[in-house]
Design an enzyme around this catalytic site. Structure first.
Site, PDB file in Angstrom:
ATOM      1  N   SER B 138     -32.158  -0.977  -9.528  1.00 10.08           N
ATOM      2  CA  SER B 138     -32.008   0.229 -10.346  1.00 10.08           C
ATOM      3  C   SER B 138     -32.783   0.059 -11.647  1.00 10.08           C
ATOM      4  CB  SER B 138     -30.532   0.465 -10.682  1.00 10.08           C
ATOM      5  OG  SER B 138     -30.411   1.496 -11.636  1.00 10.08           O
ATOM      6  N   TYR B 151     -22.889  -2.743 -14.069  1.00 10.44           N
ATOM      7  CA  TYR B 151     -23.817  -2.312 -13.013  1.00 10.44           C
ATOM      8  C   TYR B 151     -25.212  -2.867 -13.298  1.00 10.44           C
ATOM      9  CZ  TYR B 151     -26.388   1.054 -10.032  1.00 10.44           C
ATOM     10  OH  TYR B 151     -27.192   1.657  -9.102  1.00 10.44           O
TER      11      TYR B 151
END
Lengths: 439, 246
Positions: B138, B151
């Site tokens: 990501s 995350y």
């Protein structure tokens, strides 16, 4: 992203719908129950191509099923395709065309979902030979709040099947459906174009050409007055025997923003219609066309509904039985032309006698006229009541999928089976349209 | 025909990639936690033109299950042309700050499980001396942001792991692509207040991923404008970054 706000295609009536997306079939019952618990009822929403309020939930809280876009099975030897309700017709065509199949019936846009096509029992240019979309639905799975999953077909749960075809999404949530496709040798269309000067000429052409061609439709100049009234262009066609099986590439044009004012007015309307009339040859001509411009001329411009401005627009689509068709159509055209309102694409088509399995299906033997009007007070207060009176007098009816204004009494008289549908309606589901016309 | 292994096959981005590969007739070995979703995904891909679609239900956090899954894959596909590692969750940052066990579970799923899978997959691709490892990380891994650094740190761990692994596998003809999507409209991001202009559809991201695999891109920001955004974000000095609330 925050909860999406959805509208019907006409942006009228202006009730934004809060979208509750379902991505898997297993989520449907739980999401529905949560919405019913909190808001009383809900309604399945596909790709927002219904024009009026038939796709708006009575609670304004919709189950957004566009993401249910999976295929369950494809039998390319028999042309039988099973898909979830959120699959759009263009997604079906993208798979079917290269393998030599096409939709047996297609409406004028390929951006409707399978569930929407069934719930509105849509029809197309071949109604006079192939009937409605529902005639080619072999089976469907319906999720009902009381009984759970119900498999319906013409032989199995036949009443529920008949209630669901054209049932405006009220009998349950359509999870998936199995449809019969039609074989094609080419994705091109051999077509025939001919201008006509009067409504009488339209009916003469229709009597001649509808027997010879699978696809027939006419454009009519709704701005023409006096001697020009009733003029139009007849278009007939059939799938060509050769020319390749090619899926059309995506449209390049898009209306990026909602226009601050409607771009459709008396002047632009007359100019466009005069141009469109003159562009077509006065005598009969044959040409080859790709399936895209033939079936889906407006899909070439994404978001074309934005040209009508923030107030939106309404489509008026009526069906007049054969016996009254010609005088009633003339009266409708006269009233529309006198009002100076109307749309670029007014469509005239004769429907045939192929019966739909659906109780509330719109088409029937007769002639249908469809045209768009920018939303305004004068439209609702003056023109539509006049048109409604003509349709009523002629024993005709209006198309729920396009409607935002028909009077409940007219609906109940022209769709006498509505009480059967009401009896089969899932109490968890309700639409603004249904509330408006049944109470 | 391409032979493709997908871990996290029911995720929106993986599914969009799979549909593109299906239209080319690819053969699949799909792995995901939910057997029903797997079956529905497999039926969809078959209808869209895929060759044989094998499915295998597995929770990636069961590290001891990886060996059996990979040997089943080996048996079904033989050679793997592309292995797409796409599983993941978007942890609730605020909850993770209050609950260390939750933080570790989320880190385990998004980082440890991935490292475990990649270790074994790398050896398999190394022995076949070819193929592509495509790993979805990501843009969040580029900087630790206060709003989702659990995350981000898991993705950063995987990205750093991938960089080293890429250099090792390069010598034996195996390519590794680290895919860093920006905001994508998926069930994972549903309900988040993301800036609408920056949110891409999974189909757009999938096209970028297939092109990146073809071109043998090392680190792919997708859609491409994230290359610029992340260049700017990476350039912000920490003295400034810590005062921002991103």
């Amino acid at each position: 992203m925050s909860a999406q706000s959805l509208h019907s295609w006409g942006h009228y009536p202006p009730f934004p719908q809060t979208a509750h997306a379902c991505h898997w079939r297993a989520e449907l019952a739980g999401t529905r129950d949560a919405l019913v618990h909190r808001y009383g009822s809900t309604l399945a929403f596909g790709n927002g191509r219904s024009y009026g309020d038939s796709c708006l939930a009575a609670s304004d809280q919709v189950l957004h099923l566009r993401a249910l876009d999976r295929f369950l099975h494809a039998d390319w030897s028999r042309g039988v395709l099973t898909a979830e309700a959120g699959v759009t017709l263009d997604e079906i065509l993208a798979l079917a065309i290269p393998r030599g199949w096409f939709l047996s019936v297609t409406p004028g846009t390929q951006f409707v979902t399978l569930g929407g096509a069934i719930a509105n029992d849509v029809h197309g240019k071949n109604h006079h030979v192939r009937g409605t979309f529902g005639c080619h639905v072999r089976r469907l799975s319906l999720l009902r709040s009381q009984e759970g999953r119900q498999l319906c077909s013409p032989d199995e749960q036949a009443d529920l099947f008949a209630a669901t075809i054209g049932g405006l999404g009220l009998t349950g949530i359509i999870e998936w459906a199995e449809i019969q496709l039609t074989p094609i040798a080419s994705s091109q269309i051999d077509c025939l174009v001919e201008r006509f000067d009067t409504l009488a000429d339209f009916f003469t052409l229709s009597a001649e050409l509808d027997q010879q061609h699978e696809f027939c439709v006419a454009w009519i100049d709704c701005a023409a007055t006096g001697a020009r009234s009733g003029r139009g262009v007849y278009l007939a066609g059939d799938f060509a025997p050769d020319g390749g099986l090619k899926v059309a590439t995506k449209a390049a044009l898009s209306v990026p923003l909602t226009s601050p004012l409607s771009l459709i007015n008396g002047l632009s309307l007359r100019v466009f219609n005069e141009y469109y009339w003159r562009k077509h040859p006065p005598t009969r001509q044959h040409q080859r066309s790709d399936y895209m411009p033939f079936f889906y001329p407006l899909d070439g411009v994404h978001h074309w509904n934005r040209i009508y401005g923030p107030k939106g627009f309404q489509q008026y689509q009526c069906l007049i039985p054969d016996a009254q068709a010609q005088p009633a159509m003339q009266a409708l055209l006269d009233a529309i032309a006198a009002s100076g309102r109307g749309s670029f694409l007014a469509v005239l088509k004769r429907c045939g006698a192929v019966a739909s399995p659906g109780w509330l299906s719109f088409p029937a033997p007769g002639t249908t006229l469809a045209l768009d009007f920018p939303q305004s007070r004068a439209l609702v207060e003056t023109l539509f009541p006049r048109l409604n009176a003509i349709v009523r007098e002629a024993g005709g009816r209006l198309y729920p999928a396009k409607d935002a204004q028909m009077i409940g009494e007219d609906f109940r008289r022209s769709y006498p089976a509505w009480q059967h549908l009401e009896a089969w309606r899932d109490p968890a589901l309700g639409s603004r349209f249904w509330t408006r016309v049944t109470t | 025909m391409k032979q493709i292994l997908i871990i996290g096959a029911t995720s929106a981005i993986a599914n969009a990639c799979a549909r593109l590969w299906a239209s080319q007739g690819a053969v699949f070995f799909l792995v995901a936690r939910n057997a029903e979703k797997l079956a529905q995904t497999a039926a969809d891909l078959s209808s869209r033109g895929a060759g044989t679609v094998h499915t295998y239900a597995m929770d990636v956090t069961h590290l001891e299950a990886h060996v059996a899954m990979l040997s089943a894959c080996q048996e079904a596909l033989g050679r793997i042309d592309i292995a797409l590692v796409a599983h993941g969750t978007l942890p609730d940052q605020a909850a993770c700050e209050q609950d260390a066990a939750l933080a570790l579970r989320e880190f385990n799923l998004n980082a440890t499980a991935t490292v475990g899978l990649l270790t074994q997959l790398a050896n398999q691709l190394e022995s076949q001396r070819g193929g592509t490892l495509a790993v979805i990380t990501s843009v969040a891994g580029d900087r630790g942001r206060p709003s989702n650094y659990l995350y981000g740190s898991a993705k950063a761990a995987v990205s750093a792991f991938c960089e080293g692994l890429r250099a090792r596998l390069f010598k034996v003809g195996v390519h590794l692509i680290d895919i860093r999507p920006g905001f994508v409209a998926t069930p994972m991001t549903q309900g988040l207040p993301l800036p609408a202009l920056l949110v891409a559809q999974p189909e757009v991201v999938a096209k970028g991923i297939l092109a990146g695999i073809e071109r043998q891109t090392n680190v792919l920001y997708t859609p491409a404008f994230w290359t610029v955004i992340m260049w700017v974000v990476r350039s912000i000095p920490s003295v400034v970054f810590k005062r921002m609330s991103l």
